[in-house]
Write a protein that holds these residues in place. Structure first.
Motif, PDB file in Angstrom:
ATOM      1  N   UNK A 153      36.562  41.935  18.021  1.00 11.72           N
ATOM      2  CA  UNK A 153      37.101  41.812  19.372  1.00 11.72           C
ATOM      3  C   UNK A 153      37.027  40.409  19.930  1.00 11.72           C
ATOM      4  N   UNK A 154      36.855  39.413  19.057  1.00  7.83           N
ATOM      5  CA  UNK A 154      36.704  38.035  19.514  1.00  7.83           C
ATOM      6  C   UNK A 154      37.956  37.527  20.215  1.00  7.83           C
ATOM      7  N   UNK A 155      39.105  37.737  19.602  1.00 11.80           N
ATOM      8  CA  UNK A 155      40.351  37.281  20.219  1.00 11.80           C
ATOM      9  C   UNK A 155      40.625  38.030  21.517  1.00 11.80           C
ATOM     10  N   UNK A 156      40.328  39.305  21.522  1.00 16.71           N
ATOM     11  CA  UNK A 156      40.536  40.110  22.724  1.00 16.71           C
ATOM     12  C   UNK A 156      39.706  39.567  23.885  1.00 16.71           C
ATOM     13  N   UNK A 157      38.448  39.255  23.623  1.00 16.08           N
ATOM     14  CA  UNK A 157      37.561  38.721  24.663  1.00 16.08           C
ATOM     15  C   UNK A 157      37.964  37.310  25.083  1.00 16.08           C
ATOM     16  N   UNK A 158      38.622  36.592  24.179  1.00 14.36           N
ATOM     17  CA  UNK A 158      39.051  35.231  24.494  1.00 14.36           C
ATOM     18  C   UNK A 158      40.320  35.206  25.339  1.00 14.36           C
ATOM     19  N   UNK A 159      40.936  36.389  25.537  1.00 12.22           N
ATOM     20  CA  UNK A 159      42.136  36.459  26.371  1.00 12.22           C
ATOM     21  C   UNK A 159      43.423  36.733  25.626  1.00 12.22           C
ATOM     22  N   UNK A 160      43.299  37.219  24.384  1.00 17.69           N
ATOM     23  CA  UNK A 160      44.479  37.553  23.596  1.00 17.69           C
ATOM     24  C   UNK A 160      44.734  39.065  23.614  1.00 17.69           C
ATOM     25  N   UNK A 161      45.979  39.424  23.388  1.00 18.18           N
ATOM     26  CA  UNK A 161      46.356  40.831  23.260  1.00 18.18           C
ATOM     27  C   UNK A 161      47.017  41.044  21.909  1.00 18.18           C
ATOM     28  N   UNK A 162      46.712  42.169  21.306  1.00 21.78           N
ATOM     29  CA  UNK A 162      47.353  42.488  20.028  1.00 21.78           C
ATOM     30  C   UNK A 162      48.768  42.974  20.305  1.00 21.78           C
ATOM     31  N   UNK A 163      49.737  42.417  19.606  1.00 19.68           N
ATOM     32  CA  UNK A 163      51.135  42.794  19.798  1.00 19.68           C
ATOM     33  C   UNK A 163      51.707  43.310  18.487  1.00 19.68           C
ATOM     34  N   UNK A 164      52.905  43.833  18.548  1.00 16.71           N
ATOM     35  CA  UNK A 164      53.565  44.340  17.350  1.00 16.71           C
ATOM     36  C   UNK A 164      53.859  43.204  16.377  1.00 16.71           C
ATOM     37  N   UNK A 165      53.682  43.463  15.106  1.00 13.87           N
ATOM     38  CA  UNK A 165      54.018  42.465  14.083  1.00 13.87           C
ATOM     39  C   UNK A 165      55.514  42.189  14.036  1.00 13.87           C
ATOM     40  N   UNK A 166      56.297  43.062  14.673  1.00 13.13           N
ATOM     41  CA  UNK A 166      57.757  42.897  14.675  1.00 13.13           C
ATOM     42  C   UNK A 166      58.255  42.051  15.838  1.00 13.13           C
ATOM     43  N   UNK A 167      57.351  41.676  16.742  1.00 13.43           N
ATOM     44  CA  UNK A 167      57.767  40.841  17.875  1.00 13.43           C
ATOM     45  C   UNK A 167      58.192  39.465  17.391  1.00 13.43           C
ATOM     46  N   UNK A 168      59.223  38.879  18.022  1.00 11.07           N
ATOM     47  CA  UNK A 168      59.606  37.495  17.666  1.00 11.07           C
ATOM     48  C   UNK A 168      58.422  36.556  17.872  1.00 11.07           C
TER      49      UNK A 168
END
Length: 238
Positions: A153-168
């Protein structure tokens, strides 16, 4: 009267008559509902009850009721068209706001990674990407292995959100590859707007020859949530 009955038939309405009196109940959408019909021999007068509680007893009144319902349907259609227009404007504005500029944290991190990228892998992708992210102001506890930036959860806590791999893909996006028996530490990389950068400049999105599972992460400030805002917009207009 035949004309009125034909109109009612088209709307899915039925009438039953007996020698004494008949009562018919039917359901339609946005039409005359819960109608009761009383017809006796020697009388040509029919009485219809609408869902609004109004009573009509002649062909003209029936036609007027149908016209009123038709007008209401057109008004709803106009409201829906206006709502769609507002949602489109929201989406266009959100699209502008979700593209990081050169002074944004995602762009700064990507630029740092690009500047120090090696010509070939050194095996220290986690270190290089971690330093790039920290240089842009992202705060988090470093991990020894690349895959842990996703699983802990490091990226999540740093302010990132997991997105679809299909997103541009856009600048500053981070990809974390899962660990495997052949790659026990996994892999992490960041997109600089042209190439994927880890500890070196990669030729493609994957540094491997095989197929490996991965997750894509984006700074939450630049995640497009226009569709969610559109739902709230629709609820507010009810």
């Amino acid at each position: 009267m035949k004309q009125a009955l034909l109109i009612l038939s088209v709307l899915g309405m039925g009438i039953a008559q007996t020698s004494g009196a008949a009562v018919t109940t039917f359901q339609t959408n946005n039409t005359i509902t819960n109608a009761s019909v009383a017809s006796n021999y020697g009388s040509s007068k029919n009485i219809y009850s609408t869902s609004s509680g109004a009573y009509v007893s002649s062909n003209d009144e029936i036609s007027q009721a149908i016209s009123t319902l038709s007008m209401q349907a057109k008004q709803k259609e106009s409201q829906l068209s206006s709502l769609n227009s507002r949602l489109y404007t929201e989406q266009q504005q959100q699209q502008v706001n979700t593209v990081p500029d050169s002074n944004s944290a995602p762009a700064i991190a990507a630029a740092r990674a690009s500047r120090v990228a090696l010509s070939k892998s050194s095996g220290y992708c986690a270190r290089y990407v971690r330093k790039a992210l920290q240089s842009a102001g992202y705060e988090f506890t470093p991990n020894p292995s690349a895959y842990q930036y996703a699983t802990r959860g490091t990226l999540d806590k740093a302010g990132f959100s997991k997105i679809s791999n299909d997103m541009p893909t856009q600048v500053g996006d981070v990809i974390v590859y899962d660990r495997s028996s052949k790659r026990p530490n996994g892999h992490i990389q960041i997109f600089d707007g042209a190439d994927w950068i880890s500890d070196f400049r990669q030729n493609s999105i994957s540094p491997y020859s095989g197929v490996y599972a991965y997750t894509t992460w984006r700074d939450s400030k630049y995640v497009d949530d226009a569709s969610d805002r559109g739902i709230y917009l629709a609820m507010a207009d009810k």
